[in-house]
Scaffold this motif. Structure first.
Motif, short mmCIF file in Angstrom:
data_model
loop_
_atom_site.label_atom_id
_atom_site.label_comp_id
_atom_site.label_asym_id
_atom_site.label_seq_id
_atom_site.Cartn_x
_atom_site.Cartn_y
_atom_site.Cartn_z
N GLN A 249 4.35 -4.65 -5.69
CA GLN A 249 5.73 -4.89 -5.28
C GLN A 249 6.62 -5.14 -6.50
N ASP A 250 7.79 -4.50 -6.49
CA ASP A 250 8.71 -4.65 -7.62
C ASP A 250 10.13 -4.32 -7.16
N ARG B 188 13.76 -2.33 -7.37
CA ARG B 188 14.29 -1.02 -7.69
C ARG B 188 15.75 -0.94 -7.24
N THR C 269 5.68 -0.24 -4.96
CA THR C 269 6.02 0.90 -5.80
C THR C 269 4.83 1.79 -6.16
N ARG C 270 3.64 1.44 -5.72
CA ARG C 270 2.46 2.22 -6.03
C ARG C 270 1.59 2.38 -4.79
N ASP D 53 10.25 -3.42 -3.05
CA ASP D 53 9.35 -2.60 -2.26
C ASP D 53 8.03 -2.42 -3.00
#
Length: 202
Positions: free
Chosen positions: A122-123, A125, A142-143, A140
């Motif tokens: 989660q990070d 953006r 991100t991976r 959100d």
């Protein structure tokens, strides 16, 4: 042109970056890795026999089983490494134990492994907000992290419907039992270096 050859994504100066091209670039990397991995393994086992059916998945290590006193099957913990039916080399270092409950007499159970991408990392953006026609901050996942799971079925299968996805299955074991317990325990794993299917003593 040969449709089987990898295609390189072509970009132009001053071109708007399209999500379709970004995904194609990502897929190209996966395709190259998969092609090279299969070329490294080869189409044959250690004896030179054509044995590897990549549509079934190839197991490198792990997925060992234990039969309990109540005739349940445990897929043991530990490192699991496999080439999944999509050609991805997946390593699951902290795999948890999976228990197939005690079988009913006269049934055959088919035990499979599968690989599914789980959202992670989660990070923050910046994303375009269509309602306000401006950027907004979002947080959100991100991976996607490939994760190995175990599936048990009383009917043979090639895919598993999970979260709206048709997930390819890697065959592990085929187990039949009667009222006295397990009668047939067949290892269906394709092991790198042997490619054999073996019968496990019951």
């Amino acid at each position: 042109l040969d449709e089987g050859l990898p295609k390189i994504v072509r970009f132009f100066e001053d071109e708007r970056l399209e999500l379709l091209d970004v995904n194609a670039l990502k897929d190209l990397i996966y395709d190259l890795i998969n092609t090279n991995t299969k070329a490294l393994i080869g189409e044959h086992d250690a004896t030179g026999t054509p044995a590897y059916n990549y549509e079934k998945g190839v197991v490198f290590t792990g997925f060992d089983q234990t039969v309990t006193s109540d005739f349940s099957i445990k897929i043991n913990t530990g490192l699991r490494v496999a080439l999944d039916p999509d050609g991805r080399l997946v390593i699951d270092p902290g795999a948890s134990e999976f228990v197939v409950p005690n079988f009913s007499a006269g049934t055959t159970n088919y035990i499979y492994a599968y690989v599914i991408d789980v959202e992670s990392d989660q990070d923050s953006r910046r994303r375009w907000n269509r309602s306000t026609n401006s950027e907004s901050a979002v947080t959100d996942n991100t991976r996607f992290t490939p994760t190995i799971g175990i599936h048990s079925s009383t009917a043979p299968a090639t895919v598993y419907q999970l979260g709206g996805q048709s997930v390819p299955l890697i065959a592990l074991y085929e187990i039949t039992c009667d009222s006295a317990g397990i009668t047939v325990n067949t290892d269906k794993r394709q092991f790198f270096g042997t490619g054999a299917e073996v019968s496990i003593p019951t």
